[in-house]
Design a protein around this motif. Structure first.
Motif, PDB file in Angstrom:
ATOM      1  N   ILE A 116       0.839  -1.201   0.000  1.00 17.19           N
ATOM      2  CA  ILE A 116       0.000   0.000   0.000  1.00 17.19           C
ATOM      3  C   ILE A 116       0.870   1.246   0.000  1.00 17.19           C
ATOM      4  CG2 ILE A 116      -1.646   1.363   1.354  1.00 17.19           C
ATOM      5  CD1 ILE A 116      -2.808  -1.342   2.323  1.00 17.19           C
ATOM      6  N   MET A 117       1.894   1.261   0.863  1.00 11.44           N
ATOM      7  CA  MET A 117       2.778   2.419   0.935  1.00 11.44           C
ATOM      8  C   MET A 117       3.531   2.604  -0.380  1.00 11.44           C
ATOM      9  SD  MET A 117       5.758   3.494   3.629  1.00 11.44           S
ATOM     10  CE  MET A 117       6.720   2.034   3.342  1.00 11.44           C
ATOM     11  N   GLN A 118       3.966   1.528  -0.971  1.00 12.01           N
ATOM     12  CA  GLN A 118       4.698   1.631  -2.231  1.00 12.01           C
ATOM     13  C   GLN A 118       3.811   2.217  -3.326  1.00 12.01           C
ATOM     14  OE1 GLN A 118       6.735  -1.930  -3.232  1.00 12.01           O
ATOM     15  NE2 GLN A 118       7.805  -1.014  -4.937  1.00 12.01           N
ATOM     16  N   ARG A 119       2.581   1.747  -3.405  1.00 12.06           N
ATOM     17  CA  ARG A 119       1.657   2.208  -4.440  1.00 12.06           C
ATOM     18  C   ARG A 119       1.237   3.658  -4.224  1.00 12.06           C
ATOM     19  NH1 ARG A 119      -1.512  -1.859  -3.768  1.00 12.06           N
ATOM     20  NH2 ARG A 119      -2.957  -0.789  -2.387  1.00 12.06           N
ATOM     21  N   GLU A 120       0.972   4.041  -2.967  1.00 14.13           N
ATOM     22  CA  GLU A 120       0.434   5.367  -2.688  1.00 14.13           C
ATOM     23  C   GLU A 120       1.486   6.439  -2.433  1.00 14.13           C
ATOM     24  OE1 GLU A 120      -2.395   5.011   0.456  1.00 14.13           O
ATOM     25  OE2 GLU A 120      -3.756   3.814  -0.754  1.00 14.13           O
ATOM     26  N   LEU A 121       2.733   6.031  -2.160  1.00 12.19           N
ATOM     27  CA  LEU A 121       3.747   7.025  -1.834  1.00 12.19           C
ATOM     28  C   LEU A 121       5.030   6.848  -2.639  1.00 12.19           C
ATOM     29  CD1 LEU A 121       4.826   9.339   0.028  1.00 12.19           C
ATOM     30  CD2 LEU A 121       5.655   7.518   1.528  1.00 12.19           C
ATOM     31  N   LEU A 122       5.640   5.700  -2.513  1.00 14.83           N
ATOM     32  CA  LEU A 122       6.978   5.523  -3.066  1.00 14.83           C
ATOM     33  C   LEU A 122       7.031   5.636  -4.579  1.00 14.83           C
ATOM     34  CD1 LEU A 122       8.200   2.604  -0.792  1.00 14.83           C
ATOM     35  CD2 LEU A 122       8.467   5.058  -0.453  1.00 14.83           C
ATOM     36  N   ASP A 123       6.040   5.113  -5.251  1.00 15.34           N
ATOM     37  CA  ASP A 123       6.040   5.115  -6.715  1.00 15.34           C
ATOM     38  C   ASP A 123       5.478   6.392  -7.316  1.00 15.34           C
ATOM     39  OD1 ASP A 123       7.127   2.601  -6.617  1.00 15.34           O
ATOM     40  OD2 ASP A 123       5.251   1.554  -7.006  1.00 15.34           O
TER      41      ASP A 123
END
Length: 76
Positions: free
Chosen positions: A19-26
Motif C-alpha cells: 500500500i505504501m509503495q503504491r500510494e507514496l513511493l512510486d
C-alpha cells in the motif's frame, strides 16, 4: 502466526508495504534518503495510521473513534 519461514508470517507487513509503495513511493523520484525517510514518516503518522479502519473499534478510523469516544465522555 505460522511456523518459521511460513508465507503467512509476513502477510500483514507485505500488505502494508505494498500500500505504501503504491500510494507514496512510486509517485515520484526521491532526491535524498532524508526526503524519502521524512515522506515515509509523514505518510505513516499523518495519513495511514489516523485513517485506517480497525476491527477493534467497529471499523472506525482511530481519529473518528476518539472523536466519538471523547464526545460521549464529555456529554456524560
Amino acid at each position: 502466526m505460522g511456523r518459521a519461514a511460513s508465507s503467512v508470517d509476513n502477510a500483514l507487513v507485505e500488505l502494508s508495504w505494498s500500500i505504501m509503495q503504491r500510494e507514496l513511493l512510486d509517485t515520484r523520484d526521491w532526491g535524498t534518503p532524508q526526503q524519502l525517510s521524512a515522506a515515509i514518516f509523514e505518510w505513516i503518522e499523518a495519513w495511514y495510521n489516523p485513517r485506517r479502519l480497525h476491527t477493534s473499534t467497529g471499523y472506525l478510523a482511530p481519529a473518528d473513534y476518539e472523536r466519538l469516544h471523547t464526545t460521549s465522555a464529555t456529554a456524560a
